[in-house]
Design a protein around this motif. Structure first.
Motif, short mmCIF file in Angstrom:
data_model
loop_
_atom_site.label_atom_id
_atom_site.label_comp_id
_atom_site.label_asym_id
_atom_site.label_seq_id
_atom_site.Cartn_x
_atom_site.Cartn_y
_atom_site.Cartn_z
N THR A 275 17.10 48.53 46.63
CA THR A 275 15.92 48.17 46.04
C THR A 275 15.37 46.58 46.66
OG1 THR A 275 17.19 46.73 44.36
CG2 THR A 275 16.50 48.94 43.64
N ASP A 276 14.25 46.28 46.40
CA ASP A 276 13.82 44.86 46.60
C ASP A 276 14.45 43.94 45.76
OD1 ASP A 276 12.00 46.22 48.39
OD2 ASP A 276 10.13 46.18 47.35
N VAL A 277 14.58 42.76 46.18
CA VAL A 277 15.20 41.77 45.31
C VAL A 277 14.83 40.29 45.75
CG1 VAL A 277 17.51 41.48 46.72
CG2 VAL A 277 17.04 41.00 44.28
N GLU A 278 14.29 39.67 44.81
CA GLU A 278 13.85 38.26 45.22
C GLU A 278 14.95 37.37 44.22
OE1 GLU A 278 10.22 35.13 44.27
OE2 GLU A 278 9.98 36.84 43.46
N LEU A 279 15.54 36.37 45.06
CA LEU A 279 16.49 35.60 44.22
C LEU A 279 15.82 34.20 44.32
CD1 LEU A 279 19.56 36.87 46.51
CD2 LEU A 279 19.23 37.31 43.70
N LEU A 280 15.64 33.64 43.14
CA LEU A 280 15.17 32.21 43.04
C LEU A 280 16.48 31.23 43.48
CD1 LEU A 280 13.12 32.54 39.77
CD2 LEU A 280 12.41 32.72 42.11
N PRO A 281 15.98 30.24 43.83
CA PRO A 281 17.22 29.09 43.94
C PRO A 281 18.17 28.97 43.01
CG PRO A 281 15.03 28.01 44.57
CD PRO A 281 14.97 29.41 43.82
N GLY A 282 19.62 29.32 43.55
CA GLY A 282 20.63 29.46 42.54
C GLY A 282 20.87 30.82 41.67
N GLU A 283 19.84 31.84 42.08
CA GLU A 283 20.07 32.80 41.32
C GLU A 283 20.99 34.12 42.03
OE1 GLU A 283 16.89 35.73 38.75
OE2 GLU A 283 16.22 35.18 40.94
N ARG A 284 21.55 34.82 41.17
CA ARG A 284 22.37 35.85 41.67
C ARG A 284 21.87 37.34 41.06
NH1 ARG A 284 25.37 33.64 38.25
NH2 ARG A 284 26.23 34.66 36.24
N ALA A 285 22.19 38.34 41.77
CA ALA A 285 21.67 39.72 41.54
C ALA A 285 22.60 40.67 41.98
CB ALA A 285 20.18 39.83 41.93
N VAL A 286 23.02 41.93 41.18
CA VAL A 286 23.75 42.91 41.73
C VAL A 286 22.91 44.04 42.44
CG1 VAL A 286 25.49 44.71 41.12
CG2 VAL A 286 25.53 42.51 39.89
N VAL A 287 23.18 44.18 43.72
CA VAL A 287 22.18 45.36 44.58
C VAL A 287 23.01 46.52 45.04
CG1 VAL A 287 20.77 45.16 46.34
CG2 VAL A 287 20.83 43.05 45.06
N GLY A 288 22.75 47.49 44.31
CA GLY A 288 23.35 48.72 45.08
C GLY A 288 23.21 48.84 46.50
N THR A 289 24.10 49.65 46.96
CA THR A 289 24.05 49.95 48.52
C THR A 289 23.68 51.42 48.84
OG1 THR A 289 26.36 50.43 48.80
CG2 THR A 289 25.57 48.22 49.23
N GLY A 290 23.73 52.38 47.81
CA GLY A 290 23.33 53.66 47.80
C GLY A 290 24.38 54.39 48.50
N VAL A 291 25.62 54.17 48.86
CA VAL A 291 26.66 54.85 48.94
C VAL A 291 28.04 54.93 48.23
CG1 VAL A 291 25.96 54.97 51.58
CG2 VAL A 291 27.53 53.10 50.61
N ALA A 292 28.89 55.78 47.99
CA ALA A 292 30.04 55.64 47.41
C ALA A 292 30.94 56.35 48.68
CB ALA A 292 30.06 56.45 46.27
N ILE A 293 32.28 55.70 48.66
CA ILE A 293 33.26 56.35 49.48
C ILE A 293 34.51 56.69 49.06
CG2 ILE A 293 32.33 54.89 51.33
CD1 ILE A 293 34.68 52.78 51.05
N ALA A 294 35.45 57.39 49.62
CA ALA A 294 36.81 57.64 49.35
C ALA A 294 37.60 57.32 50.67
CB ALA A 294 36.86 59.20 49.09
N LEU A 295 38.49 56.39 50.35
CA LEU A 295 39.41 55.80 51.55
C LEU A 295 40.77 56.53 51.34
CD1 LEU A 295 38.52 52.09 50.78
CD2 LEU A 295 37.85 53.25 52.88
N PRO A 296 41.42 56.64 52.23
CA PRO A 296 42.92 57.24 52.48
C PRO A 296 43.87 56.31 51.52
CG PRO A 296 42.10 56.87 54.79
CD PRO A 296 41.17 56.33 53.68
N ASP A 297 44.69 56.84 51.08
CA ASP A 297 45.94 55.86 50.53
C ASP A 297 46.17 54.80 51.40
OD1 ASP A 297 45.66 56.83 47.77
OD2 ASP A 297 47.40 58.25 48.29
N GLY A 298 46.77 53.55 51.15
CA GLY A 298 47.22 52.64 52.20
C GLY A 298 45.96 51.85 52.75
N TYR A 299 44.56 52.07 52.16
CA TYR A 299 43.53 51.56 52.79
C TYR A 299 42.75 50.79 51.89
CZ TYR A 299 44.41 53.20 57.49
OH TYR A 299 44.95 53.68 58.58
N ALA A 300 42.03 49.84 52.20
CA ALA A 300 41.03 49.31 51.28
C ALA A 300 39.63 48.86 52.07
CB ALA A 300 41.36 48.10 50.46
#
Length: 145
Positions: free
Chosen positions: A33-58
């Motif tokens: 999404t579009d996002v506007e962050l004012l000075p000092g502001e934070r926002a949670v922004v999605g990336t549109g992807v989900a992943i499955a990693l093999p065991d032993g990885y992060a």
């Protein structure tokens, strides 16, 4: 040695994560999404992807240096950790550290980098006393001036 990472595109209008140059460690992640962050502001922004990693990885979500240097935008919990068992959307918490100007990001802008790494499991053993070391119990900043 490429690591196979399964990816589910939750937003088909965005590119899959990818490496800008051969040898790059981080694959770009894009804003849903579009996002506007004012000075000092934070926002949670999605990336549109989900992943499955093999065991032993992060996967570790790192800030983009260009956003930091041009706009003062970084990640609050950098690097963010995506565990092998997590299957939800990868989201990033952006923070505008600039004290004067708002930061405006548009859908499809590169907002973070995803670094895949092998991780080791630790086996914790409680003891009454730790073995000595040169540093000892000296804390943060103890090796500098």
């Amino acid at each position: 040695m490429d690591v196979e990472v399964l990816i589910h595109r939750l937003d088909t209008g965005l590119p899959l994560p990818g490496y800008a140059h051969p040898g790059d460690a981080g694959a770009d992640l894009y804003a849903v999404t579009d996002v506007e962050l004012l000075p000092g502001e934070r926002a949670v922004v999605g990336t549109g992807v989900a992943i499955a990693l093999p065991d032993g990885y992060a996967a570790f979500v790192h800030p983009r240096s260009g956003l930091a240097s041009k706009f003062g935008v970084t990640l609050v919990n950098a690097p963010g950790t995506v565990d092998a068992g997590y299957r939800g959307e990868i989201k990033v918490t952006l923070l505008n550290t600039d004290t004067k100007d708002a930061a405006r990001l548009k859908r499809g802008d590169r907002i973070a980098q995803l670094v895949i790494q092998r991780v080791e499991k630790a086996s914790f053993h409680e003891v009454d006393r730790l073995p000595g070391s040169v540093r000892g119990a000296n804390g943060f900043g103890s090796t500098g001036r």
